[in-house]
Write an enzyme that holds these catalytic residues in place. Sequence first.
Site, mmCIF file in Angstrom:
data_model
loop_
_atom_site.group_PDB
_atom_site.id
_atom_site.type_symbol
_atom_site.label_atom_id
_atom_site.label_comp_id
_atom_site.label_asym_id
_atom_site.label_seq_id
_atom_site.Cartn_x
_atom_site.Cartn_y
_atom_site.Cartn_z
ATOM 1 N N LYS A 1 0.828 -1.223 0.000
ATOM 2 C CA LYS A 1 0.000 0.000 0.000
ATOM 3 C C LYS A 1 0.857 1.266 0.000
ATOM 4 O O LYS A 1 0.607 2.183 -0.767
ATOM 5 C CB LYS A 1 -0.888 0.100 1.266
ATOM 6 C CG LYS A 1 -1.842 -1.001 1.522
ATOM 7 C CD LYS A 1 -2.735 -0.679 2.725
ATOM 8 C CE LYS A 1 -2.033 -0.488 4.055
ATOM 9 N NZ LYS A 1 -1.510 -1.689 4.711
ATOM 10 N N ARG B 1 -9.043 0.957 9.614
ATOM 11 C CA ARG B 1 -8.518 -0.356 9.963
ATOM 12 C C ARG B 1 -9.498 -1.150 10.821
ATOM 13 O O ARG B 1 -9.202 -2.293 11.185
ATOM 14 C CB ARG B 1 -7.228 -0.177 10.754
ATOM 15 C CG ARG B 1 -5.969 -0.618 9.989
ATOM 16 C CD ARG B 1 -4.824 -0.236 10.852
ATOM 17 N NE ARG B 1 -3.584 -0.873 10.686
ATOM 18 C CZ ARG B 1 -2.531 -0.308 10.083
ATOM 19 N NH1 ARG B 1 -2.643 0.830 9.461
ATOM 20 N NH2 ARG B 1 -1.368 -0.902 10.098
ATOM 21 N N ARG C 1 12.649 -5.387 5.194
ATOM 22 C CA ARG C 1 12.613 -4.045 4.607
ATOM 23 C C ARG C 1 13.352 -2.998 5.443
ATOM 24 O O ARG C 1 13.440 -3.104 6.654
ATOM 25 C CB ARG C 1 11.165 -3.601 4.312
ATOM 26 C CG ARG C 1 10.323 -3.278 5.506
ATOM 27 C CD ARG C 1 8.879 -2.993 5.083
ATOM 28 N NE ARG C 1 8.069 -2.678 6.239
ATOM 29 C CZ ARG C 1 6.764 -2.436 6.210
ATOM 30 N NH1 ARG C 1 6.105 -2.487 5.073
ATOM 31 N NH2 ARG C 1 6.119 -2.149 7.318
ATOM 32 N N ARG D 1 12.021 -0.030 10.850
ATOM 33 C CA ARG D 1 10.970 0.291 11.818
ATOM 34 C C ARG D 1 11.071 -0.634 13.022
ATOM 35 O O ARG D 1 11.333 -1.822 12.877
ATOM 36 C CB ARG D 1 9.598 0.132 11.156
ATOM 37 C CG ARG D 1 9.238 1.319 10.301
ATOM 38 C CD ARG D 1 8.002 1.104 9.497
ATOM 39 N NE ARG D 1 6.883 0.534 10.239
ATOM 40 C CZ ARG D 1 5.682 0.360 9.708
ATOM 41 N NH1 ARG D 1 5.452 0.724 8.455
ATOM 42 N NH2 ARG D 1 4.707 -0.168 10.416
ATOM 43 N N ARG E 1 0.476 -8.163 14.016
ATOM 44 C CA ARG E 1 -0.205 -7.183 13.155
ATOM 45 C C ARG E 1 -1.059 -7.896 12.110
ATOM 46 O O ARG E 1 -2.154 -7.442 11.770
ATOM 47 C CB ARG E 1 0.836 -6.269 12.478
ATOM 48 C CG ARG E 1 1.403 -5.234 13.448
ATOM 49 C CD ARG E 1 2.791 -4.748 13.078
ATOM 50 N NE ARG E 1 2.860 -4.019 11.839
ATOM 51 C CZ ARG E 1 3.987 -3.822 11.149
ATOM 52 N NH1 ARG E 1 5.136 -4.315 11.572
ATOM 53 N NH2 ARG E 1 3.968 -3.140 10.041
HETATM 54 P P1 AMP Z 1 1.494 1.074 9.408
HETATM 55 O O1 AMP Z 1 2.619 2.020 9.094
HETATM 56 O O2 AMP Z 1 0.277 1.343 8.582
HETATM 57 O O3 AMP Z 1 1.914 -0.370 9.366
HETATM 58 O O4 AMP Z 1 1.061 1.387 10.928
HETATM 59 C C1 AMP Z 1 1.977 1.222 11.997
HETATM 60 C C2 AMP Z 1 1.231 1.142 13.314
HETATM 61 O O5 AMP Z 1 0.536 2.371 13.557
HETATM 62 C C3 AMP Z 1 0.154 0.066 13.400
HETATM 63 O O6 AMP Z 1 0.668 -1.215 13.720
HETATM 64 C C4 AMP Z 1 -0.728 0.631 14.529
HETATM 65 O O7 AMP Z 1 -0.120 0.460 15.803
HETATM 66 C C5 AMP Z 1 -0.717 2.119 14.211
HETATM 67 N N1 AMP Z 1 -1.814 2.484 13.273
HETATM 68 C C6 AMP Z 1 -1.674 2.967 11.995
HETATM 69 N N2 AMP Z 1 -2.871 3.191 11.431
HETATM 70 C C7 AMP Z 1 -3.797 2.842 12.356
HETATM 71 C C8 AMP Z 1 -5.215 2.825 12.380
HETATM 72 N N3 AMP Z 1 -5.947 3.214 11.304
HETATM 73 N N4 AMP Z 1 -5.835 2.396 13.508
HETATM 74 C C9 AMP Z 1 -5.137 2.021 14.594
HETATM 75 N N5 AMP Z 1 -3.801 1.986 14.639
HETATM 76 C C10 AMP Z 1 -3.118 2.401 13.543
#
Ligand code: AMP
Length: 214
Positions: free
Chosen positions: A13, A88, A127, A161, A172
Amino acid sequence: MNIILLGPPGCGKGTQAKRLQDRHGMIQLSTGEMLRAEVESGSDLGNEAKEIIEAGKLVPDDIIIDLIAKRIQEPDCQEGFILDGFPRTVPQAEALETLLKEQNIIVESVIEFSVDDDAMVKRIVGRFACTACGRGYHEEYQRPLIEGVCDQCGGKDFMRRADDNEETVRSRLADYHRQTAPIIDFYRDREMLVSVDGMAEIDQVTEKLETIVG
Ligand code: AMP
């Protein structure tokens, strides 16, 4: 044009959102990146979210809805945005629907990346990104052309990360199936959903998205 990208961590994404932003000028709104910036800045929100993110858990709905509600009102979003990592959960999807209705904003497409979980673990654990420009790489699939030097900006520092380790990734992915996958039906019922094969090569996925976004 406003679009939503849906799919588990590692599905591509973020990479595709950046390409769409470069080609079409819509703004990528990555809730993950927004939260990491809050953590980095040491804000109250960042301090609250830090442990949750590092454990691979979801930040509470009200916090994230508030973050997005404010962000989509900013001027740079008026020409279009790409939601990457939001919604989400079903409550987030419902809140977004209300928010968009109130502001007369239409989302044209919800694009779901369909992928295989085990491949996602391999993608995520390998990554890393350039610290200076954010360009993404992978230990196995996409190394810099010159070892240790960013292809895009020449930077020599790279970062990973904190939540990109196998244990957190599995958590996740489990959360994705439990909490996020139900919103696929939410958008299918509204006839907004398009599916793309997220296991295809990066450029092929981009081509497919071009046919959708036009
Ligand atoms: P991502 O970069 O999209 O993988 O997001 C990293 C982390 O941010 C996730 O594992 C969650 O802890 C938090 N996070 C990001 N977007 C959301 C969301 N829409 N709802 C809840 N937590 C989020």
